[in-house]
Write a protein that holds these residues in place. Structure first.
Motif, short mmCIF file in Angstrom:
data_model
loop_
_atom_site.label_atom_id
_atom_site.label_comp_id
_atom_site.label_asym_id
_atom_site.label_seq_id
_atom_site.Cartn_x
_atom_site.Cartn_y
_atom_site.Cartn_z
N PRO A 64 -40.25 -80.53 82.60
CA PRO A 64 -41.10 -79.67 83.43
C PRO A 64 -42.12 -78.87 82.61
O PRO A 64 -43.29 -78.78 83.01
N SER A 65 -41.71 -78.33 81.48
CA SER A 65 -42.67 -77.58 80.67
C SER A 65 -43.70 -78.50 80.03
O SER A 65 -44.87 -78.14 79.89
N ALA A 66 -43.29 -79.73 79.66
CA ALA A 66 -44.24 -80.69 79.11
C ALA A 66 -45.29 -81.08 80.14
O ALA A 66 -46.48 -81.23 79.81
N VAL A 67 -44.88 -81.22 81.39
CA VAL A 67 -45.83 -81.52 82.47
C VAL A 67 -46.83 -80.37 82.59
O VAL A 67 -48.04 -80.58 82.65
N GLU A 68 -46.33 -79.15 82.63
CA GLU A 68 -47.21 -77.98 82.80
C GLU A 68 -48.15 -77.79 81.61
O GLU A 68 -49.31 -77.40 81.78
N GLU A 69 -47.68 -78.06 80.40
CA GLU A 69 -48.51 -77.92 79.21
C GLU A 69 -49.68 -78.89 79.21
O GLU A 69 -50.74 -78.59 78.67
N ARG A 70 -49.50 -80.04 79.82
CA ARG A 70 -50.55 -81.06 79.82
C ARG A 70 -51.38 -81.07 81.10
O ARG A 70 -52.33 -81.81 81.21
N ARG A 71 -51.03 -80.23 82.04
CA ARG A 71 -51.70 -80.22 83.34
C ARG A 71 -53.08 -79.58 83.23
O ARG A 71 -53.27 -78.57 82.57
N THR A 72 -54.06 -80.22 83.89
CA THR A 72 -55.40 -79.65 84.00
C THR A 72 -55.82 -79.74 85.47
O THR A 72 -55.41 -80.65 86.18
N ASN A 73 -56.64 -78.80 85.88
CA ASN A 73 -57.17 -78.81 87.23
C ASN A 73 -58.54 -79.49 87.30
O ASN A 73 -59.16 -79.50 88.36
N GLY A 79 -59.72 -86.38 79.08
CA GLY A 79 -58.98 -87.02 78.00
C GLY A 79 -57.76 -87.76 78.52
O GLY A 79 -57.39 -87.64 79.68
N ASP A 80 -57.14 -88.51 77.61
CA ASP A 80 -56.01 -89.34 78.03
C ASP A 80 -54.65 -88.72 77.72
O ASP A 80 -53.63 -89.30 78.04
N ASP A 81 -54.62 -87.54 77.13
CA ASP A 81 -53.34 -86.89 76.85
C ASP A 81 -53.13 -85.68 77.76
O ASP A 81 -52.50 -84.71 77.38
N VAL A 82 -53.70 -85.76 78.95
CA VAL A 82 -53.55 -84.69 79.93
C VAL A 82 -53.03 -85.28 81.24
O VAL A 82 -53.09 -86.48 81.45
N LEU A 83 -52.52 -84.40 82.08
CA LEU A 83 -52.12 -84.78 83.43
C LEU A 83 -53.03 -84.03 84.39
O LEU A 83 -53.17 -82.82 84.30
#
Length: 183
Positions: A64-73, A79-83
């Motif tokens: 869950p924290s990894a998802v939030e760290e990579r999340r962008t609005n 980039g390809d290392d974001v969600l």
């Protein structure tokens, strides 16, 4: 909640410690069909827990924290290392703009149009692929599978046919993940 996809579990399990949360989201997007864009964060956690229970070297509680760290609005490619946040909080390896322009699309040319229109400079927008302008072949295959209904074999066949017709270009001799562009 629907059953977990065996292909996702197998491919994710094979990657071991090299599996990133963005990779897991991408696998889920490509192999599970949904009428909504992206993946629920809880679904990503469920896969991580199943992988961990099966002996994979993954730390499910950190997902869950990894998802939030990579999340962008951002609704455009950054980039390809974001969600990317899509559809009221779901996550995707592709921005909302691509989902809106490509959902269900089956023509590779349309993917190139939308993606190239979204990135200012395709030569520097992607951290993968060969040198030059265009969309890396692997990213194009992932997008057609996740956003549309084309598997990589079908997308490859379209690219080759359009290349033979002089519509698309790719420098396959220089890099195994050549960039695809309009001729």
């Amino acid at each position: 909640m629907p059953e977990l996809n065996d292909t996702v579990l197998s491919e994710a399990g094979d990657r071991g410690r090299t599996l990133l949360v963005t990779d897991l989201v991408g696998l889920i997007e490509r192999h599970e069909r949904s009428d909504r864009p992206g993946v629920e964060s809880e679904r990503v956690v469920t896969y991580a827990e199943a992988l961990e229970a099966d002996g994979a070297r993954i730390d499910a509680p950190s997902v869950p924290s990894a998802v939030e760290e990579r999340r962008t609005n951002s609704s455009s490619w950054v980039g390809d290392d974001v969600l990317y946040t899509v559809d009221d909080g779901r996550v995707s390896t592709f921005p909302e703009r691509w989902h809106e322009g490509l959902r269900g699309e089956s023509d590779v040319r349309r993917y190139l149009e939308v993606i190239l229109d979204d990135v200012d400079d395709s030569e520097n927008a992607f951290s993968m692929g060969g040198a030059g302008r265009g969309v890396p072949r692997s990213l194009l295959f992932d997008a057609t599978a996740a956003l549309g209904e084309l598997n990589p074999t079908e997308a490859k066949a379209q690219i080759e046919a359009l290349r033979d017709e002089g519509v698309l270009a790719e420098d396959v001799d220089q890099h195994p993940n050549a960039r695809v562009s309009f001729a």
